[in-house]
Scaffold this motif. Sequence first.
Motif, PDB file in Angstrom:
ATOM      1  N   TYR A 262      33.454  42.925  48.748  1.00 30.44           N
ATOM      2  CA  TYR A 262      34.352  42.042  49.887  1.00 30.44           C
ATOM      3  C   TYR A 262      35.159  41.077  48.696  1.00 30.44           C
ATOM      4  CZ  TYR A 262      29.652  40.064  48.235  1.00 30.44           C
ATOM      5  OH  TYR A 262      28.662  39.679  47.464  1.00 30.44           O
ATOM      6  N   ALA A 263      36.202  40.271  49.144  1.00 30.48           N
ATOM      7  CA  ALA A 263      37.269  39.398  48.489  1.00 30.48           C
ATOM      8  C   ALA A 263      36.437  38.504  47.788  1.00 30.48           C
ATOM      9  CB  ALA A 263      37.940  38.883  49.630  1.00 30.48           C
ATOM     10  N   LYS A 264      36.867  38.460  46.451  1.00 34.53           N
ATOM     11  CA  LYS A 264      36.174  37.642  45.589  1.00 34.53           C
ATOM     12  C   LYS A 264      37.342  36.647  44.664  1.00 34.53           C
ATOM     13  CE  LYS A 264      32.750  37.082  44.120  1.00 34.53           C
ATOM     14  NZ  LYS A 264      31.414  36.169  44.395  1.00 34.53           N
ATOM     15  N   VAL A 265      37.018  35.580  44.255  1.00 32.33           N
ATOM     16  CA  VAL A 265      37.802  34.628  43.412  1.00 32.33           C
ATOM     17  C   VAL A 265      37.441  34.947  41.960  1.00 32.33           C
ATOM     18  CG1 VAL A 265      38.417  32.227  42.804  1.00 32.33           C
ATOM     19  CG2 VAL A 265      37.718  32.869  45.186  1.00 32.33           C
ATOM     20  N   TYR A 266      38.196  35.182  41.083  1.00 32.42           N
ATOM     21  CA  TYR A 266      38.091  35.233  39.815  1.00 32.42           C
ATOM     22  C   TYR A 266      39.098  34.592  38.763  1.00 32.42           C
ATOM     23  CZ  TYR A 266      42.643  37.651  39.376  1.00 32.42           C
ATOM     24  OH  TYR A 266      43.824  37.999  39.344  1.00 32.42           O
ATOM     25  N   THR A 267      38.557  34.613  37.537  1.00 31.00           N
ATOM     26  CA  THR A 267      39.168  34.080  36.461  1.00 31.00           C
ATOM     27  C   THR A 267      39.271  35.177  35.408  1.00 31.00           C
ATOM     28  OG1 THR A 267      37.507  33.154  35.441  1.00 31.00           O
ATOM     29  CG2 THR A 267      38.505  31.912  37.031  1.00 31.00           C
ATOM     30  N   ILE A 268      40.473  35.031  34.631  1.00 32.66           N
ATOM     31  CA  ILE A 268      40.619  36.006  33.522  1.00 32.66           C
ATOM     32  C   ILE A 268      41.038  35.380  32.243  1.00 32.66           C
ATOM     33  CG2 ILE A 268      42.902  36.550  34.227  1.00 32.66           C
ATOM     34  CD1 ILE A 268      42.530  39.366  33.140  1.00 32.66           C
ATOM     35  N   HIS A 269      40.355  35.658  31.112  1.00 26.87           N
ATOM     36  CA  HIS A 269      40.685  35.043  29.971  1.00 26.87           C
ATOM     37  C   HIS A 269      40.204  35.941  28.611  1.00 26.87           C
ATOM     38  CE1 HIS A 269      36.407  33.941  30.696  1.00 26.87           C
ATOM     39  NE2 HIS A 269      36.210  33.908  29.262  1.00 26.87           N
ATOM     40  N   ALA A 270      40.797  35.515  27.390  1.00 27.39           N
ATOM     41  CA  ALA A 270      40.254  36.251  26.110  1.00 27.39           C
ATOM     42  C   ALA A 270      38.935  35.382  25.474  1.00 27.39           C
ATOM     43  CB  ALA A 270      41.383  36.285  25.145  1.00 27.39           C
ATOM     44  N   GLU A 271      38.139  36.187  24.931  1.00 30.16           N
ATOM     45  CA  GLU A 271      37.105  35.550  24.113  1.00 30.16           C
ATOM     46  C   GLU A 271      37.367  36.496  22.929  1.00 30.16           C
ATOM     47  OE1 GLU A 271      33.276  35.546  25.952  1.00 30.16           O
ATOM     48  OE2 GLU A 271      34.009  34.259  27.747  1.00 30.16           O
ATOM     49  N   GLY A 272      38.060  36.146  21.809  1.00 31.08           N
ATOM     50  CA  GLY A 272      38.213  36.915  20.628  1.00 31.08           C
ATOM     51  C   GLY A 272      38.703  38.201  20.965  1.00 31.08           C
ATOM     52  N   ASN A 273      38.124  39.342  20.649  1.00 31.45           N
ATOM     53  CA  ASN A 273      38.579  40.717  20.839  1.00 31.45           C
ATOM     54  C   ASN A 273      38.092  41.100  22.489  1.00 31.45           C
ATOM     55  OD1 ASN A 273      39.929  40.964  18.492  1.00 31.45           O
ATOM     56  ND2 ASN A 273      38.055  41.285  17.333  1.00 31.45           N
ATOM     57  N   LEU A 274      37.553  40.359  23.225  1.00 31.61           N
ATOM     58  CA  LEU A 274      36.993  40.746  24.516  1.00 31.61           C
ATOM     59  C   LEU A 274      38.217  40.042  25.406  1.00 31.61           C
ATOM     60  CD1 LEU A 274      33.229  40.254  24.404  1.00 31.61           C
ATOM     61  CD2 LEU A 274      34.490  42.392  24.399  1.00 31.61           C
ATOM     62  N   LEU A 275      38.569  40.869  26.548  1.00 28.23           N
ATOM     63  CA  LEU A 275      39.180  40.655  27.724  1.00 28.23           C
ATOM     64  C   LEU A 275      38.246  40.259  28.742  1.00 28.23           C
ATOM     65  CD1 LEU A 275      41.803  39.588  29.130  1.00 28.23           C
ATOM     66  CD2 LEU A 275      42.281  42.130  29.655  1.00 28.23           C
ATOM     67  N   VAL A 276      37.915  39.215  29.321  1.00 24.31           N
ATOM     68  CA  VAL A 276      36.849  38.981  30.333  1.00 24.31           C
ATOM     69  C   VAL A 276      37.350  38.542  31.686  1.00 24.31           C
ATOM     70  CG1 VAL A 276      34.914  37.442  30.853  1.00 24.31           C
ATOM     71  CG2 VAL A 276      35.127  38.146  28.554  1.00 24.31           C
ATOM     72  N   VAL A 277      37.077  39.456  32.736  1.00 25.57           N
ATOM     73  CA  VAL A 277      37.335  39.269  33.846  1.00 25.57           C
ATOM     74  C   VAL A 277      35.966  38.498  34.795  1.00 25.57           C
ATOM     75  CG1 VAL A 277      38.421  39.937  36.108  1.00 25.57           C
ATOM     76  CG2 VAL A 277      38.928  40.954  34.072  1.00 25.57           C
ATOM     77  N   GLU A 278      36.155  37.334  34.986  1.00 22.08           N
ATOM     78  CA  GLU A 278      34.607  36.794  35.666  1.00 22.08           C
ATOM     79  C   GLU A 278      34.671  36.512  37.017  1.00 22.08           C
ATOM     80  OE1 GLU A 278      31.453  33.316  34.763  1.00 22.08           O
ATOM     81  OE2 GLU A 278      33.372  33.440  33.652  1.00 22.08           O
ATOM     82  N   LEU A 279      34.030  37.149  37.974  1.00 20.03           N
ATOM     83  CA  LEU A 279      33.944  36.996  39.251  1.00 20.03           C
ATOM     84  C   LEU A 279      33.327  35.609  39.702  1.00 20.03           C
ATOM     85  CD1 LEU A 279      32.934  40.402  40.653  1.00 20.03           C
ATOM     86  CD2 LEU A 279      35.163  39.524  40.291  1.00 20.03           C
ATOM     87  N   LYS A 280      34.006  34.745  40.499  1.00 19.44           N
ATOM     88  CA  LYS A 280      33.321  33.222  40.521  1.00 19.44           C
ATOM     89  C   LYS A 280      32.553  33.333  41.919  1.00 19.44           C
ATOM     90  CE  LYS A 280      34.601  30.680  38.235  1.00 19.44           C
ATOM     91  NZ  LYS A 280      33.876  30.223  36.841  1.00 19.44           N
ATOM     92  N   THR A 281      31.798  32.415  42.031  1.00 21.77           N
ATOM     93  CA  THR A 281      30.621  32.162  42.976  1.00 21.77           C
ATOM     94  C   THR A 281      31.420  31.779  44.342  1.00 21.77           C
ATOM     95  OG1 THR A 281      28.934  31.619  41.419  1.00 21.77           O
ATOM     96  CG2 THR A 281      28.625  30.918  43.800  1.00 21.77           C
ATOM     97  N   THR A 282      31.132  32.470  45.204  1.00 19.90           N
ATOM     98  CA  THR A 282      31.488  31.878  46.586  1.00 19.90           C
ATOM     99  C   THR A 282      30.459  32.094  47.554  1.00 19.90           C
ATOM    100  OG1 THR A 282      32.073  34.341  47.217  1.00 19.90           O
ATOM    101  CG2 THR A 282      33.872  33.001  46.256  1.00 19.90           C
ATOM    102  N   ASP A 283      30.502  31.850  48.752  1.00 25.33           N
ATOM    103  CA  ASP A 283      29.455  31.782  50.104  1.00 25.33           C
ATOM    104  C   ASP A 283      29.177  33.256  50.235  1.00 25.33           C
ATOM    105  OD1 ASP A 283      27.713  31.701  51.778  1.00 25.33           O
ATOM    106  OD2 ASP A 283      28.884  30.290  52.880  1.00 25.33           O
TER     107      ASP A 283
END
Length: 473
Positions: A262-283
Amino acid sequence: MKKFSFLVMIIIFVMMFPGKGQAASGHSNIYLDGTELVLATNAKIETMQNNIMIPVRVVVENLGFNVAWDKNKQSVTINNDSTVIHLVVNNKSGYVNGNKVTLPIGPALKTDTVLVPIRFVSEQLGLQVNWDNASKKIYLISSDTGSGNPGTKPEPNPDPGTEPTTPGELALINSISYSENRLMIATKGSIEPKATVMSSPNRIVIDIPYAKFSETFGTSQQLDSYLQGSFHVVGYPDLYQVRYSLYNNSPSTVRIVMDLNYAKVYTIHAEGNLLVVELKTTDPSNPGTPVGGNGKKIAVIDAGHGNQDPGAIGITGKKEKAFNLAVALKVDQLLKNEPKIEGVLTRNNDTFLELKERVKIANDLNADVFISIHANSSGSSAASGTETYYNNDRSKALANVMHKYLVRATGFKDRGVRYGNFHVIRETKMAAVLLESGYLSNKQDEAGLFTESLQNRVAQGIVDGIKEYFGLE
């Protein structure tokens, strides 16, 4: 205390029972907070049923916990003054202070070494686990380790040769993995990812131009002759599959697609040599809709167990997970009529969630209360009644209020308000209680719990208790 309990938990999932063994002269390829762990000579990382399995006796030794191996029962018991952990080889079920936990694959016995899945380490402990597929290294990072800022986690030790690429060179994608609702893409070189949200079906598309898969990428992750691959995600209700491919040759572009449920809110950022896409909490009961920010009190309602974890089995075969969900859904409907309370369900169907995932939903929302709904069981069919558990002082007032309404709703014997060391009420950061409505092992209790009238009364009692606790009566 939080870090102490966290360290207790790490051992049950990354441990090796006592054996002779001498330190290996080579590298273990496992790092804990930047320090390489030295394994016994015969210990190594293995892959079983698509799970990365690790033996880490040195974690136990370094942290100083007591470990007992029962050869006849093929079981491991780990304890300190306040916690007892029990695991059995080849059994997916384990116990922490009597509270059942489920592993994706049972511990395996290799010679004199117990192996456990690294994914379970991450999910149960709040431990950040980074797997570098190219170098076959595992970085374990404890949540309390940082650079002085609360919640800051250090970057994993970089693999030699991971310096940025020179102009004109393509960046390399070394591995793609998923853990703790985070897609982690290990890279070498400078990248500028572009993320797009798409619907019908719901998915997040990440394009990484001027990049290609490294030569070692396909050695342990699927990559066919067309430079395409995918893997299914199990145990996370938001996502069911990750796909990846060399999408374009001009310029060389790696595309990664997260197929969502289902649709999700997310953020994307770098942690050193890692690219991280994190799904944010929704109801979860209203996917895609962020919670909070409207001045309402947030009440997280947790229906215990689910799917392959039925919870207690009643004297006539009824399953606890069904009772828990039925009441939670009724509570959710009632809360929709409360203008000053926003209810959030940890699950709204027969889905399995790890204990840590339930806690994360509440903590990420900064919820005001957490209510976990359960039914009890006993080895004696005579045991009967209703009881309410809390873990800390901030939860006592909520426990007393909720218990008053719960006993009134069930009409069962009042077994009182009690201290409990259950994960979901120990690790949550707000007032939290676990409600044991009645005993499924008792014929009269079980019959009552599965009536519509009692479930309606319990649901209304939970809502009334929450309102009184918030002073909204």
